[in-house]
Write a protein that holds these residues in place. Sequence first.
Motif, PDB file in Angstrom:
ATOM      1  N   GLN A 151       1.803   6.215  -5.851  1.00 54.39           N
ATOM      2  CA  GLN A 151       1.241   6.451  -7.182  1.00 54.39           C
ATOM      3  C   GLN A 151       0.011   7.347  -7.106  1.00 54.39           C
ATOM      4  O   GLN A 151      -0.219   8.168  -7.997  1.00 54.39           O
ATOM      5  CB  GLN A 151       0.872   5.123  -7.861  1.00 54.39           C
ATOM      6  CG  GLN A 151       2.062   4.222  -8.173  1.00 54.39           C
ATOM      7  CD  GLN A 151       3.003   4.833  -9.202  1.00 54.39           C
ATOM      8  OE1 GLN A 151       2.639   5.759  -9.920  1.00 54.39           O
ATOM      9  NE2 GLN A 151       4.233   4.335  -9.252  1.00 54.39           N
ATOM     10  N   LEU A 152      -0.764   7.189  -6.030  1.00 51.59           N
ATOM     11  CA  LEU A 152      -1.958   8.027  -5.866  1.00 51.59           C
ATOM     12  C   LEU A 152      -1.554   9.497  -5.731  1.00 51.59           C
ATOM     13  O   LEU A 152      -2.129  10.379  -6.384  1.00 51.59           O
ATOM     14  CB  LEU A 152      -2.736   7.567  -4.628  1.00 51.59           C
ATOM     15  CG  LEU A 152      -4.043   8.290  -4.342  1.00 51.59           C
ATOM     16  CD1 LEU A 152      -5.026   8.115  -5.497  1.00 51.59           C
ATOM     17  CD2 LEU A 152      -4.667   7.789  -3.044  1.00 51.59           C
TER      18      LEU A 152
ATOM     19  N   LEU B 116       0.823  -1.219   0.000  1.00 52.53           N
ATOM     20  CA  LEU B 116       0.000   0.000   0.000  1.00 52.53           C
ATOM     21  C   LEU B 116       0.858   1.271   0.000  1.00 52.53           C
ATOM     22  O   LEU B 116       0.371   2.346  -0.344  1.00 52.53           O
ATOM     23  CB  LEU B 116      -0.954  -0.017   1.190  1.00 52.53           C
ATOM     24  CG  LEU B 116      -2.136  -0.986   1.026  1.00 52.53           C
ATOM     25  CD1 LEU B 116      -2.895  -1.144   2.322  1.00 52.53           C
ATOM     26  CD2 LEU B 116      -3.063  -0.517  -0.079  1.00 52.53           C
TER      27      LEU B 116
ATOM     28  N   GLY C 102       1.215  10.751  -6.821  1.00 56.44           N
ATOM     29  CA  GLY C 102       1.721  11.143  -8.138  1.00 56.44           C
ATOM     30  C   GLY C 102       0.593  11.512  -9.088  1.00 56.44           C
ATOM     31  O   GLY C 102       0.643  12.527  -9.782  1.00 56.44           O
ATOM     32  N   TYR C 103      -0.459  10.688  -9.068  1.00 53.16           N
ATOM     33  CA  TYR C 103      -1.617  10.949  -9.928  1.00 53.16           C
ATOM     34  C   TYR C 103      -2.247  12.297  -9.592  1.00 53.16           C
ATOM     35  O   TYR C 103      -2.557  13.100 -10.478  1.00 53.16           O
ATOM     36  CB  TYR C 103      -2.636   9.824  -9.769  1.00 53.16           C
ATOM     37  CG  TYR C 103      -4.004  10.138 -10.303  1.00 53.16           C
ATOM     38  CD1 TYR C 103      -4.225  10.219 -11.673  1.00 53.16           C
ATOM     39  CD2 TYR C 103      -5.074  10.357  -9.438  1.00 53.16           C
ATOM     40  CE1 TYR C 103      -5.467  10.515 -12.173  1.00 53.16           C
ATOM     41  CE2 TYR C 103      -6.329  10.664  -9.925  1.00 53.16           C
ATOM     42  CZ  TYR C 103      -6.524  10.748 -11.299  1.00 53.16           C
ATOM     43  OH  TYR C 103      -7.758  11.052 -11.780  1.00 53.16           O
TER      44      TYR C 103
ATOM     45  N   HIS D 137      -0.086  15.325 -10.543  1.00 51.68           N
ATOM     46  CA  HIS D 137       0.019  15.470 -11.996  1.00 51.68           C
ATOM     47  C   HIS D 137      -1.334  15.812 -12.603  1.00 51.68           C
ATOM     48  O   HIS D 137      -1.413  16.194 -13.758  1.00 51.68           O
ATOM     49  CB  HIS D 137       0.528  14.176 -12.642  1.00 51.68           C
ATOM     50  CG  HIS D 137       2.004  14.008 -12.554  1.00 51.68           C
ATOM     51  ND1 HIS D 137       2.614  13.332 -11.535  1.00 51.68           N
ATOM     52  CD2 HIS D 137       3.014  14.443 -13.356  1.00 51.68           C
ATOM     53  CE1 HIS D 137       3.926  13.344 -11.717  1.00 51.68           C
ATOM     54  NE2 HIS D 137       4.196  14.020 -12.802  1.00 51.68           N
TER      55      HIS D 137
ATOM     56  N   TYR E 164       3.382   1.701  -2.059  1.00 54.27           N
ATOM     57  CA  TYR E 164       3.575   1.999  -3.474  1.00 54.27           C
ATOM     58  C   TYR E 164       2.284   2.500  -4.104  1.00 54.27           C
ATOM     59  O   TYR E 164       2.304   3.364  -4.980  1.00 54.27           O
ATOM     60  CB  TYR E 164       4.097   0.752  -4.196  1.00 54.27           C
ATOM     61  CG  TYR E 164       5.471   0.365  -3.704  1.00 54.27           C
ATOM     62  CD1 TYR E 164       6.596   1.048  -4.149  1.00 54.27           C
ATOM     63  CD2 TYR E 164       5.648  -0.635  -2.756  1.00 54.27           C
ATOM     64  CE1 TYR E 164       7.852   0.732  -3.682  1.00 54.27           C
ATOM     65  CE2 TYR E 164       6.910  -0.964  -2.286  1.00 54.27           C
ATOM     66  CZ  TYR E 164       8.012  -0.281  -2.750  1.00 54.27           C
ATOM     67  OH  TYR E 164       9.253  -0.582  -2.288  1.00 54.27           O
ATOM     68  N   VAL E 165       1.151   1.954  -3.638  1.00 55.45           N
ATOM     69  CA  VAL E 165      -0.136   2.435  -4.141  1.00 55.45           C
ATOM     70  C   VAL E 165      -0.329   3.896  -3.744  1.00 55.45           C
ATOM     71  O   VAL E 165      -0.711   4.737  -4.562  1.00 55.45           O
ATOM     72  CB  VAL E 165      -1.288   1.558  -3.607  1.00 55.45           C
ATOM     73  CG1 VAL E 165      -2.624   2.095  -4.097  1.00 55.45           C
ATOM     74  CG2 VAL E 165      -1.111   0.107  -4.047  1.00 55.45           C
TER      75      VAL E 165
END
Lengths: 357, 307
Positions: free
Chosen positions: A159-160, A153, A162-163, A166, A155-156
């Motif tokens: 990425q969240l 979680l 990061g999303y 961005h 890494y999840v």
Amino acid sequence: MLPRLVLRLQPSALALYGAPVIALIFTLAFGYVLFASIGRDPLAALHAYFIAPVNSTFGLSELLLTALPLALIGLGLAVGFRANIWNIGAEGQLLLGAIGGGSVALALWGEGVPGTFILVCLTGAITGMAWAAIPAFLRIRFNANEILTSLMLIYVADQLLGYLVHGPLKNPQGFGFPESRLFSAEAQMPLLWDGTRLHVGWLLLPVAAVGIWLFLSHTLAGFRMRVGGDAEPAAAYAGFSRPGMIWLSFLLTGGLAGLVGAMEVAGPVGQLLPTISPGYGFAAIIVAFLGRLTPLGVVLAAHLLALILIGGENVQMLGVPSSVAQLFQGVLLVALLASDVLVRFRVVWSTPARRAA
Amino acid sequence: MEESLWVAILIAAMRTATPLILAALGELIVEKAGCVNLGVEGMMLVGAVTGFAVGLTTGNFALAFVVAAVAGAVLSMVYAALVLIFQVNQYAAGLSLTILGGGVSAFWGQPWQGQNMTGLQPTVIPGLSDLPVIGTVFSRTDIVTWAALAACVAVALVLTRTRAGLILRAVGENHDSAHALGYSVRGVRTLAIAFGGAMAGMGGAYLSCVMTPLWIEGMTAGRGWIAVALVVFATWKPARVVLGAWLFGAVSVMQIHGQAMGLAVSSHILAMLPYLVTILVLVLISRDATRIRLAAPGSLGKPFKPA
């Protein structure tokens, strides 16, 4: 003459509190050899690493600021580790706190609501808890290993974040850089010490430390946690609820880590960025072990780890890569775990008995 | 959808699965011997940086993989010493190895940070490469991908068909009985841990020398942890490690080919998939606690101290 380990009847208190000292001395000796081996004056480098950064009042304030997240997460982890519950995903819970808190700060951007920062912190704690609830639930309901799920979680969560920076939370006037708007003044943590970055969140540290101390040593639930770790069969026989312990330790650490994440983005960082933590969640694991899973110990250990993180930045001036901080953390933890052998065992030097032919 | 895209996806999935197969097979042997080494991520990172350094400076990838294997094995000895001599909790020891490996690789890899090189190229086998589909797959995969599959067969055979495998399993099932029978529990575990380290090191080298031929701090991005999860998912059976790794490979490839397949989803969301799938399969496989308990080696995670 060969060394042999003999189990002690009682764990050694001297070794328990001596082990962190041995580990620290070993790490410093390692640092001496390391700096010498890459052609730096070892004493000058160690000075630049461990003394120069805190040789000024601003430096001290930075130490307190860096130790705060480590101590708060370490306090939560210490409770879980006491009960042999392994939440390795504090870094992810921190990121969710940053996302939750940061979203509130951005939603109220420019609204001028006084005290927004309190709401930011609360939301951060709640989203951190929610993220920590996932591995707790999966452990209790589906028997899924909490080390692996809480770690995945991270890494999840990364990425969240990061999303979001961005995409939806990107600063519309930010020339396309992956970062949010700067939070408005009322969403930022008020400063505690003018001229530094130390903010009011620091006041929560003594509160949390005393609270966890009271919990562990003066409440039935705290007693259950300790029994659950020291003697799980005894805890089960006594009817202490294992799911209850798992929920408690995950929600506590998740809440603290989420709070830390929110305070980081509303404090020294001031906005949402793709990277907001230099690995506080991992370093806090070392803090918990080094602090002997006790509140006072965790607070002290957090300041040592903070010094290791800050010192790594400082020795870059000598051309030493800042990743030396990560190396020191690893060496410190390995040395600590090895030294801990003396807590439960005595070393006896003896000639092995000759085996019958 | 045209055939070439499916072949491309298959090849990418196989390549993505390779480092996972290597690392998970190593961890499987370690766990069969009764130890959980959570330091796979750290050993992979050390293998990745040493493999990259050797590959870049010599251009000799065979040497790069050997050096990476040695580096992983050397680092794994820290875990072996902590667990087998210093009686440290296996979880804590493995975590410390991951942190140490991350630190060692980041510090030592600083000069190469962000550099890239021409990686190991696929081996072209004359004749074979001209076949449809299969030929394409062969001509676009490298030798390590196939070696990893061979390693799976070898590991399975050694475990079930040899005396060494029997001793290894005995040590993992019940270390006290194995000790009483006169087997060196520590000796067997040391060798198993070294093998695990070497395999993780090569898994790391595959990342930095073949899959994405460059070095970045922390480039394993959790693959070491996924490898540990794969061993549970495979219920300690080598063949299922490969199946699991291909599944992850296929999911990871969605990230690269998602746009081509017409998925209008952010790359960040797609990048979450391998981790979410890991959680999902862990949940599915762990649900049956009895099955896991029966499949797991009996002495797994328990401390061993001869009197």
